[in-house]
Design a protein around this motif. Sequence first.
Motif, PDB file in Angstrom:
ATOM      1  N   GLU A   4      -0.785   0.895  -6.042  1.00 15.66           N
ATOM      2  CA  GLU A   4      -0.484   0.402  -4.698  1.00 15.66           C
ATOM      3  C   GLU A   4      -1.747  -0.070  -3.988  1.00 15.66           C
ATOM      4  N   GLY A   5      -1.581  -1.128  -3.182  1.00 12.49           N
ATOM      5  CA  GLY A   5      -2.681  -1.661  -2.382  1.00 12.49           C
ATOM      6  C   GLY A   5      -3.654  -2.531  -3.149  1.00 12.49           C
TER       7      GLY A   5
ATOM      8  N   SER B 136       0.828  -1.220   0.000  1.00 18.14           N
ATOM      9  CA  SER B 136       0.000   0.000   0.000  1.00 18.14           C
ATOM     10  C   SER B 136       0.858   1.263   0.000  1.00 18.14           C
TER      11      SER B 136
END
Length: 147
Positions: free
Chosen positions: A38-39, A26
């Motif tokens: 991200e994530g 993340s």
Amino acid sequence: MEKIGVGIGILVYNDKGELLLIKRSSDPFEADSEMRLEGTYTLPSGKMLPLESFEAAAKRKLKEEVGLDVLESDLKLVSISNDLNDYAHYVTIGMVVEKYSGEVKLKDGLEFTSYGWFSEMPKELCEPSRKILNNYLSNKIYSKEER
């Protein structure tokens, strides 16, 4: 955006018909994604290198990211997508493989936090991976999408 990149994503199915997905960190710097993914869950994927074939890129990314070995002849082209967001623009090639050897082992580093085999897709599946999967499941190489 000053350039268009070329990426590759690989659908890897196990003998139960489950799809391999990896979870990106993340943290934007650890996730190392020009598209800022991200994530999210993603297929094993990444940038193609100059002079690299689709098959060679897919084979390299599977080995680098998840430790699996495949024969280039076992990889099949299933998708071409135009992936564009506020951060980057990629043409993404989707491949599928069902025959591989080795055990999944995430690459060293902080880019990925976990992996799993999925029969139902998580809602956090990143858009480039979702497009490859949707094209494959609908038996279409390309589906035009509005931005």
